[in-house]
Design an enzyme around this catalytic site. Structure first.
Site, PDB file in Angstrom:
ATOM      1  N   LYS A 206       0.830  -1.211   0.000  1.00 26.24           N
ATOM      2  CA  LYS A 206       0.000   0.000   0.000  1.00 26.24           C
ATOM      3  C   LYS A 206       0.866   1.263   0.000  1.00 26.24           C
ATOM      4  CE  LYS A 206      -3.291   2.918   0.612  1.00 26.24           C
ATOM      5  NZ  LYS A 206      -4.367   3.229  -0.295  1.00 26.24           N
ATOM      6  N   CYS A 260      -3.777  10.312   2.245  1.00 24.19           N
ATOM      7  CA  CYS A 260      -3.010   9.156   1.769  1.00 24.19           C
ATOM      8  C   CYS A 260      -1.669   9.545   1.145  1.00 24.19           C
ATOM      9  CB  CYS A 260      -3.850   8.377   0.754  1.00 24.19           C
ATOM     10  SG  CYS A 260      -5.313   7.630   1.487  1.00 24.19           S
TER      11      CYS A 260
HETATM   12  N1  LIG Z   1      -9.872   8.451   2.637  1.00 25.62           N
HETATM   13  C1  LIG Z   1      -9.346   7.741   1.668  1.00 25.62           C
HETATM   14  O1  LIG Z   1      -9.514   8.037   0.497  1.00 25.62           O
HETATM   15  C2  LIG Z   1      -8.517   6.505   1.968  1.00 25.62           C
HETATM   16  C3  LIG Z   1      -8.189   5.625   0.913  1.00 25.62           C
HETATM   17  C4  LIG Z   1      -7.470   4.468   1.192  1.00 25.62           C
HETATM   18  C5  LIG Z   1      -7.041   4.237   2.510  1.00 25.62           C
HETATM   19  N2  LIG Z   1      -7.341   5.111   3.518  1.00 25.62           N
HETATM   20  C6  LIG Z   1      -6.888   4.805   4.871  1.00 25.62           C
HETATM   21  O2  LIG Z   1      -8.006   4.354   5.626  1.00 25.62           O
HETATM   22  C7  LIG Z   1      -7.863   4.759   6.993  1.00 25.62           C
HETATM   23  C8  LIG Z   1      -9.106   5.528   7.426  1.00 25.62           C
HETATM   24  O3  LIG Z   1      -9.160   6.719   6.672  1.00 25.62           O
HETATM   25  P1  LIG Z   1     -10.500   7.569   6.574  1.00 25.62           P
HETATM   26  O4  LIG Z   1     -10.254   8.565   5.483  1.00 25.62           O
HETATM   27  O5  LIG Z   1     -11.672   6.686   6.489  1.00 25.62           O
HETATM   28  O6  LIG Z   1     -10.477   8.292   8.008  1.00 25.62           O
HETATM   29  P2  LIG Z   1     -11.681   9.126   8.678  1.00 25.62           P
HETATM   30  O7  LIG Z   1     -11.036  10.106   9.587  1.00 25.62           O
HETATM   31  O8  LIG Z   1     -12.613   9.608   7.616  1.00 25.62           O
HETATM   32  O9  LIG Z   1     -12.471   8.040   9.554  1.00 25.62           O
HETATM   33  C9  LIG Z   1     -11.918   7.380  10.647  1.00 25.62           C
HETATM   34  C10 LIG Z   1     -13.000   7.128  11.680  1.00 25.62           C
HETATM   35  O10 LIG Z   1     -12.441   6.317  12.730  1.00 25.62           O
HETATM   36  C11 LIG Z   1     -13.040   6.719  13.948  1.00 25.62           C
HETATM   37  N3  LIG Z   1     -12.244   6.165  15.062  1.00 25.62           N
HETATM   38  C12 LIG Z   1     -11.079   6.610  15.592  1.00 25.62           C
HETATM   39  N4  LIG Z   1     -10.666   5.770  16.577  1.00 25.62           N
HETATM   40  C13 LIG Z   1     -11.587   4.774  16.663  1.00 25.62           C
HETATM   41  C14 LIG Z   1     -11.728   3.616  17.460  1.00 25.62           C
HETATM   42  N5  LIG Z   1     -10.822   3.284  18.382  1.00 25.62           N
HETATM   43  N6  LIG Z   1     -12.802   2.830  17.284  1.00 25.62           N
HETATM   44  C15 LIG Z   1     -13.743   3.131  16.354  1.00 25.62           C
HETATM   45  N7  LIG Z   1     -13.676   4.232  15.562  1.00 25.62           N
HETATM   46  C16 LIG Z   1     -12.597   5.034  15.708  1.00 25.62           C
HETATM   47  C17 LIG Z   1     -13.113   8.226  13.839  1.00 25.62           C
HETATM   48  O11 LIG Z   1     -14.055   8.760  14.745  1.00 25.62           O
HETATM   49  C18 LIG Z   1     -13.538   8.389  12.363  1.00 25.62           C
HETATM   50  O12 LIG Z   1     -14.939   8.426  12.229  1.00 25.62           O
HETATM   51  C19 LIG Z   1      -6.576   5.559   7.069  1.00 25.62           C
HETATM   52  O13 LIG Z   1      -5.530   4.731   7.467  1.00 25.62           O
HETATM   53  C20 LIG Z   1      -6.359   6.004   5.638  1.00 25.62           C
HETATM   54  O14 LIG Z   1      -5.003   6.240   5.352  1.00 25.62           O
HETATM   55  C21 LIG Z   1      -8.083   6.227   3.270  1.00 25.62           C
END
Ligand SMILES: NC(=O)c1ccc[n+]([C@@H]2O[C@H](COP(=O)([O-])OP(=O)(O)OC[C@H]3O[C@@H](n4cnc5c(N)ncnc54)[C@H](O)[C@@H]3O)[C@@H](O)[C@H]2O)c1
Length: 399
Positions: A206, A260
């Site tokens: 990744k 990302c």
């Molecule tokens: N956004 C993208 O386009 C994308 C694409 C691929 C990968 N990712 C990866 O996916 C992961 C999540 O990214 P995202 O954009 O969805 O983040 P985000 O901030 O939109 O969502 C994360 C959620 O996790 C919750 N959270 C935090 N701690 C928690 C816990 N202990 N238990 C339950 N919920 C908890 C937060 O309240 C939040 O709602 C990251 O590692 C990111 O790098 C994101």
């Protein structure tokens, strides 16, 4: 099979919906109470095409519900944030507190046959840390904890398609985890194929994908600076170069943003600073681009008292995500130079975004000088109005 998705943000919520569509019984869990209340109230809290409709359908079918309590489950998906922070020396460090705390929560209800799938993007060896934390909390020996790292690689704006059609990497720590995780993804995927490997390779895979894009964009951004000096059009240059069958240069812009591409290369650099020379140079090139744009804008302004109107504050076209946005960085640099800045970000509801006045499209056109930082559809459809003002186009939207 009951699946609990921990973290209902940009990744977790569409994932939960897709799993429910595939017929699993899905519980969405988030530590943010407001998020759970919004979802229980029948609304989604992020902007993504087709998501509200798919959400309503999954809830109506009874396959998807949301809870503030983390209960027992066959499978736990973890899709929590993995940002970075700068330590006292200014070095970039991965912030793994969210992954650890999610692991500790899951560990308290974990049973030996359960599977934990880590979907967050993480530095090498984080799956191992997660297995250790799960073991500490559950009392299950670490080598019997079933963890698979299955990094998410969807693009915002096309998530509902890509969740079902992208290939998936299943990086498992036990043979049972590999089998279970692969069987779940195979049920969700239409065109996509599952590739099994170990957790460390999956973590690096990744990071490699996003770093590849960061390096490619850094090359495009470097070309834009060189072409500016040469007085030629970088967008035409790249279009012509990309006619070569084995060349695919990405598009220059005001920098690189989002959770990302602007973050993940640091996860490699943090562990391999001596080796990751190209990776560091690319990061620095992309981080410097808003400064270059700010200098160009100031040089082009007629009077120091002119107002600059910035078109777009999110990190890419037609999304509401403001994380690590280089357009916001540009506004702050201009403000530090004493320039009066207003911006139009149609996907942000607030009238102020990080101390930048966020105004309507009609209002931003009243600025003396415009900077196009994003090709939002609203801007593309109103090129003629934008063209009435002097402008600086960072993304080649006006051709
Ligand atoms: N956004 C993208 O386009 C994308 C694409 C691929 C990968 N990712 C990866 O996916 C992961 C999540 O990214 P995202 O954009 O969805 O983040 P985000 O901030 O939109 O969502 C994360 C959620 O996790 C919750 N959270 C935090 N701690 C928690 C816990 N202990 N238990 C339950 N919920 C908890 C937060 O309240 C939040 O709602 C990251 O590692 C990111 O790098 C994101």
């Amino acid at each position: 099979m009951k699946i609990t998705v921990m973290g209902l943000g940009y990744i977790g919520l569409p994932t939960a919906i897709t799993l429910a569509e595939a017929g699993f019984e899905v519980c969405g869990f988030d530590v943010n109470k407001k998020t759970i209340e919004t979802l229980q109230g029948g609304h989604i809290h992020i902007v993504e095409p087709g998501l509200q409709e798919a959400f309503e359908k999954a809830v109506a079918h009874g396959h998807l519900h949301f809870s503030e309590e983390l209960g027992k489950s066959d499978v736990f998906y973890i899709s929590v944030p993995t940002p970075f922070f700068k330590d006292e020396n200014g070095s970039h460090k991965a912030d793994l507190r969210f992954v650890e705390s999610a692991g500790r929560m899951a560990g308290k209800v974990l049973e030996p046959s359960n599977l934990v799938i880590l979907e967050s993007t993480v530095p090498p060896h984080t799956s191992e840390m997660l297995a250790r934390v799960l073991s500490e909390e559950s009392g299950i020996p670490m080598n019997e904890i079933h963890v698979a790292h299955c990094p998410e690689r969807v693009i915002p704006g096309n998530m509902m398609y890509e969740l079902k059609n992208n290939d998936r990497i299943v990086g498992a720590r036990t043979p049972e985890a590999a089998e279970m995780a692969a069987s779940i993804y195979e049920k969700v995927l239409e065109k996509g194929v599952v590739h099994k490997t170990d957790d460390l390779t999956a973590e690096m895979c990744k990071l490699t994908e996003n770093t590849f894009r960061d390096v490619n964009i850094a090359y495009a951004n470097e070309l834009s600076v060189i072409c500016d000096k040469m007085g030629i059009d970088v967008f035409e240059l790249i279009k012509l170069a990309n006619c070569h069958p084995r060349v695919n240069i990405l598009t220059p812009g005001v920098g690189v943003g989002g959770h990302c591409i602007a973050v993940d290369p640091w996860f490699i650099y943090e562990q391999f600073p001596a080796e990751a020379k190209v990776i560091l140079a690319a990061r620095e090139r992309n981080e410097n681009k808003p400064h270059f744009v700010a200098d160009k804008v100031v040089a082009k302004m007629k009077k120091v008292t002119d107002t600059v109107g910035v078109l777009g504050l999110s990190y890419k076209p037609d999304v509401d995500d403001l994380r690590e946005s280089p357009s916001i960085e540009l506004c702050h640099i201009l403000q530090e130079k004493g320039v009066k800045v207003i911006a139009c970000e149609p996907f942000a509801k607030d009238t102020e975004v990080q101390n930048i006045p966020n105004v309507s499209f009609e209002e931003v056109l009243k600025a003396d000088y415009l900077v196009i930082t994003l090709g939002h559809t609203l801007f593309k459809e109103n090129k003629d109005k934008i063209a009435e003002k002097p402008y600086f186009d960072c993304v080649g939207m006006m051709e």
